[in-house]
Design a protein around this motif. Structure first.
Motif, PDB file in Angstrom:
ATOM      1  N   ASP A 172     -34.127  22.767  44.519  1.00 40.80           N
ATOM      2  CA  ASP A 172     -33.101  23.605  45.139  1.00 40.80           C
ATOM      3  C   ASP A 172     -31.761  22.871  45.056  1.00 40.80           C
ATOM      4  OD1 ASP A 172     -31.892  25.623  46.533  1.00 40.80           O
ATOM      5  OD2 ASP A 172     -32.913  25.268  48.437  1.00 40.80           O
ATOM      6  N   PRO A 173     -31.222  22.710  43.836  1.00 40.93           N
ATOM      7  CA  PRO A 173     -30.091  21.785  43.613  1.00 40.93           C
ATOM      8  C   PRO A 173     -28.767  22.210  44.238  1.00 40.93           C
ATOM      9  CG  PRO A 173     -30.608  22.982  41.607  1.00 40.93           C
ATOM     10  CD  PRO A 173     -31.701  23.301  42.570  1.00 40.93           C
ATOM     11  N   ASP A 174     -28.602  23.485  44.590  1.00 41.36           N
ATOM     12  CA  ASP A 174     -27.328  23.948  45.136  1.00 41.36           C
ATOM     13  C   ASP A 174     -27.390  24.211  46.635  1.00 41.36           C
ATOM     14  OD1 ASP A 174     -26.046  23.837  42.668  1.00 41.36           O
ATOM     15  OD2 ASP A 174     -26.697  25.859  42.124  1.00 41.36           O
ATOM     16  N   ASN A 175     -28.412  23.704  47.287  1.00 42.13           N
ATOM     17  CA  ASN A 175     -28.546  23.903  48.730  1.00 42.13           C
ATOM     18  C   ASN A 175     -27.637  22.910  49.463  1.00 42.13           C
ATOM     19  OD1 ASN A 175     -29.634  23.479  51.499  1.00 42.13           O
ATOM     20  ND2 ASN A 175     -31.170  24.959  50.843  1.00 42.13           N
ATOM     21  N   THR A 176     -26.617  23.412  50.146  1.00 38.95           N
ATOM     22  CA  THR A 176     -25.637  22.518  50.773  1.00 38.95           C
ATOM     23  C   THR A 176     -26.255  21.676  51.887  1.00 38.95           C
ATOM     24  OG1 THR A 176     -24.941  24.322  52.239  1.00 38.95           O
ATOM     25  CG2 THR A 176     -23.642  23.951  50.242  1.00 38.95           C
ATOM     26  N   GLU A 177     -27.313  22.186  52.528  1.00 40.71           N
ATOM     27  CA  GLU A 177     -27.955  21.419  53.597  1.00 40.71           C
ATOM     28  C   GLU A 177     -28.574  20.146  53.045  1.00 40.71           C
ATOM     29  OE1 GLU A 177     -31.115  22.184  57.280  1.00 40.71           O
ATOM     30  OE2 GLU A 177     -30.668  23.792  55.849  1.00 40.71           O
ATOM     31  N   TRP A 178     -29.216  20.248  51.877  1.00 46.41           N
ATOM     32  CA  TRP A 178     -29.855  19.062  51.295  1.00 46.41           C
ATOM     33  C   TRP A 178     -28.815  18.163  50.617  1.00 46.41           C
ATOM     34  CZ3 TRP A 178     -32.816  20.931  54.317  1.00 46.41           C
ATOM     35  CH2 TRP A 178     -33.630  22.048  54.155  1.00 46.41           C
ATOM     36  N   VAL A 205     -19.348   9.927  47.615  1.00 42.19           N
ATOM     37  CA  VAL A 205     -18.157  10.733  47.316  1.00 42.19           C
ATOM     38  C   VAL A 205     -18.530  11.939  46.464  1.00 42.19           C
ATOM     39  CG1 VAL A 205     -15.941  10.752  46.098  1.00 42.19           C
ATOM     40  CG2 VAL A 205     -16.550   8.813  47.568  1.00 42.19           C
ATOM     41  N   GLU A 206     -19.336  11.713  45.442  1.00 43.10           N
ATOM     42  CA  GLU A 206     -19.756  12.799  44.541  1.00 43.10           C
ATOM     43  C   GLU A 206     -20.458  13.907  45.317  1.00 43.10           C
ATOM     44  OE1 GLU A 206     -23.257  13.478  41.198  1.00 43.10           O
ATOM     45  OE2 GLU A 206     -22.565  11.435  41.621  1.00 43.10           O
ATOM     46  N   TYR A 207     -21.366  13.521  46.225  1.00 38.91           N
ATOM     47  CA  TYR A 207     -22.135  14.527  46.968  1.00 38.91           C
ATOM     48  C   TYR A 207     -21.279  15.228  48.013  1.00 38.91           C
ATOM     49  CZ  TYR A 207     -26.304  12.953  44.592  1.00 38.91           C
ATOM     50  OH  TYR A 207     -27.232  12.668  43.621  1.00 38.91           O
ATOM     51  N   LEU A 208     -20.361  14.510  48.638  1.00 40.23           N
ATOM     52  CA  LEU A 208     -19.468  15.138  49.617  1.00 40.23           C
ATOM     53  C   LEU A 208     -18.543  16.135  48.924  1.00 40.23           C
ATOM     54  CD1 LEU A 208     -18.706  11.973  51.745  1.00 40.23           C
ATOM     55  CD2 LEU A 208     -19.909  14.022  52.554  1.00 40.23           C
ATOM     56  N   ARG A 209     -18.055  15.787  47.737  1.00 32.20           N
ATOM     57  CA  ARG A 209     -17.224  16.723  46.980  1.00 32.20           C
ATOM     58  C   ARG A 209     -18.036  17.968  46.608  1.00 32.20           C
ATOM     59  NH1 ARG A 209     -12.318  14.726  45.865  1.00 32.20           N
ATOM     60  NH2 ARG A 209     -11.993  12.496  45.404  1.00 32.20           N
ATOM     61  N   ARG A 210     -19.292  17.767  46.261  1.00 33.24           N
ATOM     62  CA  ARG A 210     -20.143  18.907  45.896  1.00 33.24           C
ATOM     63  C   ARG A 210     -20.367  19.832  47.095  1.00 33.24           C
ATOM     64  NH1 ARG A 210     -21.329  22.810  42.614  1.00 33.24           N
ATOM     65  NH2 ARG A 210     -23.537  23.307  42.419  1.00 33.24           N
ATOM     66  N   VAL A 211     -20.559  19.255  48.277  1.00 28.89           N
ATOM     67  CA  VAL A 211     -20.712  20.078  49.490  1.00 28.89           C
ATOM     68  C   VAL A 211     -19.480  20.954  49.670  1.00 28.89           C
ATOM     69  CG1 VAL A 211     -20.872  20.077  52.011  1.00 28.89           C
ATOM     70  CG2 VAL A 211     -22.264  18.484  50.679  1.00 28.89           C
ATOM     71  N   GLU A 213     -17.304  21.843  47.487  1.00 32.81           N
ATOM     72  CA  GLU A 213     -17.206  22.812  46.397  1.00 32.81           C
ATOM     73  C   GLU A 213     -17.993  24.071  46.740  1.00 32.81           C
ATOM     74  OE1 GLU A 213     -18.887  23.017  41.867  1.00 32.81           O
ATOM     75  OE2 GLU A 213     -18.049  21.111  42.513  1.00 32.81           O
ATOM     76  N   LEU A 214     -19.165  23.884  47.345  1.00 32.99           N
ATOM     77  CA  LEU A 214     -20.041  25.015  47.692  1.00 32.99           C
ATOM     78  C   LEU A 214     -19.718  25.614  49.057  1.00 32.99           C
ATOM     79  CD1 LEU A 214     -23.387  23.438  46.440  1.00 32.99           C
ATOM     80  CD2 LEU A 214     -22.173  25.351  45.380  1.00 32.99           C
ATOM     81  N   ASP A 215     -19.215  24.786  49.956  1.00 34.75           N
ATOM     82  CA  ASP A 215     -18.891  25.233  51.318  1.00 34.75           C
ATOM     83  C   ASP A 215     -17.566  24.596  51.744  1.00 34.75           C
ATOM     84  OD1 ASP A 215     -18.736  26.059  53.914  1.00 34.75           O
ATOM     85  OD2 ASP A 215     -20.547  25.042  54.612  1.00 34.75           O
ATOM     86  N   PRO A 216     -16.440  25.211  51.388  1.00 36.17           N
ATOM     87  CA  PRO A 216     -15.120  24.615  51.649  1.00 36.17           C
ATOM     88  C   PRO A 216     -14.784  24.469  53.131  1.00 36.17           C
ATOM     89  CG  PRO A 216     -14.983  26.382  50.007  1.00 36.17           C
ATOM     90  CD  PRO A 216     -16.348  26.454  50.610  1.00 36.17           C
ATOM     91  N   ASP A 217     -15.584  25.069  54.018  1.00 38.29           N
ATOM     92  CA  ASP A 217     -15.295  25.014  55.451  1.00 38.29           C
ATOM     93  C   ASP A 217     -16.101  23.950  56.187  1.00 38.29           C
ATOM     94  OD1 ASP A 217     -13.411  27.117  55.397  1.00 38.29           O
ATOM     95  OD2 ASP A 217     -15.029  28.599  55.431  1.00 38.29           O
ATOM     96  N   ASP A 218     -16.839  23.114  55.472  1.00 34.63           N
ATOM     97  CA  ASP A 218     -17.683  22.106  56.130  1.00 34.63           C
ATOM     98  C   ASP A 218     -16.812  20.947  56.620  1.00 34.63           C
ATOM     99  OD1 ASP A 218     -19.493  19.944  56.721  1.00 34.63           O
ATOM    100  OD2 ASP A 218     -21.025  21.002  55.562  1.00 34.63           O
ATOM    101  N   SER A 219     -16.483  20.962  57.912  1.00 36.25           N
ATOM    102  CA  SER A 219     -15.566  19.965  58.460  1.00 36.25           C
ATOM    103  C   SER A 219     -16.183  18.570  58.495  1.00 36.25           C
ATOM    104  CB  SER A 219     -15.105  20.369  59.860  1.00 36.25           C
ATOM    105  OG  SER A 219     -16.200  20.635  60.707  1.00 36.25           O
ATOM    106  N   LEU A 241      -7.464  16.093  53.691  1.00 32.30           N
ATOM    107  CA  LEU A 241      -8.786  16.484  54.205  1.00 32.30           C
ATOM    108  C   LEU A 241      -8.832  16.441  55.726  1.00 32.30           C
ATOM    109  CD1 LEU A 241     -10.984  14.622  51.585  1.00 32.30           C
ATOM    110  CD2 LEU A 241     -11.029  17.089  51.996  1.00 32.30           C
ATOM    111  N   VAL A 242      -8.223  15.420  56.304  1.00 34.19           N
ATOM    112  CA  VAL A 242      -8.198  15.309  57.766  1.00 34.19           C
ATOM    113  C   VAL A 242      -7.428  16.475  58.375  1.00 34.19           C
ATOM    114  CG1 VAL A 242      -7.200  13.963  59.660  1.00 34.19           C
ATOM    115  CG2 VAL A 242      -8.586  12.839  57.919  1.00 34.19           C
ATOM    116  N   GLU A 243      -6.307  16.827  57.792  1.00 32.92           N
ATOM    117  CA  GLU A 243      -5.521  17.960  58.296  1.00 32.92           C
ATOM    118  C   GLU A 243      -6.323  19.262  58.189  1.00 32.92           C
ATOM    119  OE1 GLU A 243      -2.628  17.990  59.889  1.00 32.92           O
ATOM    120  OE2 GLU A 243      -2.739  15.791  59.816  1.00 32.92           O
ATOM    121  N   GLN A 244      -7.044  19.409  57.096  1.00 34.44           N
ATOM    122  CA  GLN A 244      -7.876  20.605  56.937  1.00 34.44           C
ATOM    123  C   GLN A 244      -8.985  20.642  57.990  1.00 34.44           C
ATOM    124  OE1 GLN A 244      -9.190  20.275  52.863  1.00 34.44           O
ATOM    125  NE2 GLN A 244      -7.404  21.364  52.043  1.00 34.44           N
ATOM    126  N   ALA A 245      -9.604  19.494  58.241  1.00 33.39           N
ATOM    127  CA  ALA A 245     -10.675  19.424  59.239  1.00 33.39           C
ATOM    128  C   ALA A 245     -10.161  19.779  60.620  1.00 33.39           C
ATOM    129  CB  ALA A 245     -11.293  18.024  59.244  1.00 33.39           C
TER     130      ALA A 245
END
Length: 269
Positions: A172-178, A205-211, A213-219, A241-245
């Motif tokens: 399940d490679p695109d599951n943001t939870e995993w 960093v790579e995995y956080l960017r991927r999250v 990418e799939l869920d732009p609202d994940d604070s 990123l901090v301002e967005q959060a």
């Protein structure tokens, strides 16, 4: 307990030991800070509502460890209710851990018939999903929840948690939870001296960017990535990123703790 009941209990215990749920995973009372975990799980239920069922499941286990079996049953009822609401089309796949926990709690309460009823349910759910033991199925939903449970327990389980997220992501490679689980465990391991991850400090960093990418609202992903970028002297992107959060409606206290850490670091620059 008479001899027949004792034998039934022993046979049931053999089946229960085959389950994949909080009662068969590594963390037990002697290896976790139970009071701290209760506090963190209650926080997660209150503020991190997206994954409440996962938190209720683990809280049920902790309550049972403390002898609060009736409360554990109520926790599992809440987990089941939320899973039915959130996974209407895939409830059975997502209920494997909850039903396993139910079986164990009823077993500890001496309610063997009820425990068996949940083993029967699990056999019906898992049989089509696996060629192995029919009381569980190693599917992404199981690997993923196991990963989060281990991650919440103690640092000695982080490497195993990482492997669980990797297994979940294989199917399940695109599951943001995993993906977020893998990012979080890497983020923590990278902070430990002496780990392989501490010498490869930027995998998260790579995995956080991927999250994002799939869920732009994940604070949470925003603040963790901001901290990593801050350490890499990419301060402009980190501040964005901090301002967005800060503009997101999150009430998760851990988001605010990481934000505070970010600003403390800034003051020390």
């Amino acid at each position: 307990m008479n001899t027949i009941s004792s034998r039934m209990g022993d046979l049931m215990k053999e089946n229960l030991d085959q389950l994949q749920c909080h009662f068969t995973w590594g963390p037990q009372k002697k290896t976790i800070d139970v009071d701290d975990m209760v506090y963190r799980l209650q926080d997660a239920i209150t503020f991190a509502t997206k994954y409440q069922a996962r938190s209720y499941n683990q809280l049920a286990f902790v309550n049972c460890l403390q002898g609060n079996s009736e409360e554990a049953i109520q926790n599992l009822k809440e987990a089941e209710r939320i899973l039915r609401e959130n996974h209407e089309d895939a409830f059975e796949r997502n209920s494997i851990i909850t039903y396993g926990n139910y079986a164990w709690v009823h077993y500890h309460m001496g309610q063997l018939a009820k425990a068996q009823s949940y083993l029967d349910k699990l056999e019906m759910i898992c049989k089509p999903l696996t060629d192995g033991p029919h009381y569980t199925a190693m599917i992404p939903e199981v690997y993923g929840e196991k990963g989060w449970s281990l991650l919440r327990s103690a640092s000695q389980y982080y490497e195993e948690a990482k492997k669980c997220f990797e297994k979940a992501l294989e199917k399940d490679p695109d599951n943001t939870e995993w993906i977020m689980g893998k990012a979080t465990v890497l983020f923590r391991l990278e902070a430990f001296s002496g780990t392989r991850e501490s010498h490869e400090r930027n995998q998260s960093v790579e995995y956080l960017r991927r999250v994002l990418e799939l869920d732009p609202d994940d604070s949470m992903a925003m603040v963790l990535l901001a901290l990593k970028l801050q350490g890499l002297n990419k301060r402009e992107e980190a501040h964005i990123l901090v301002e967005q959060a800060l503009q997101k409606p999150s009430k998760d206290p851990y988001v605010f703790r990481y934000l505070a850490k970010f600003y403390r670091r800034e003051e020390g620059v």
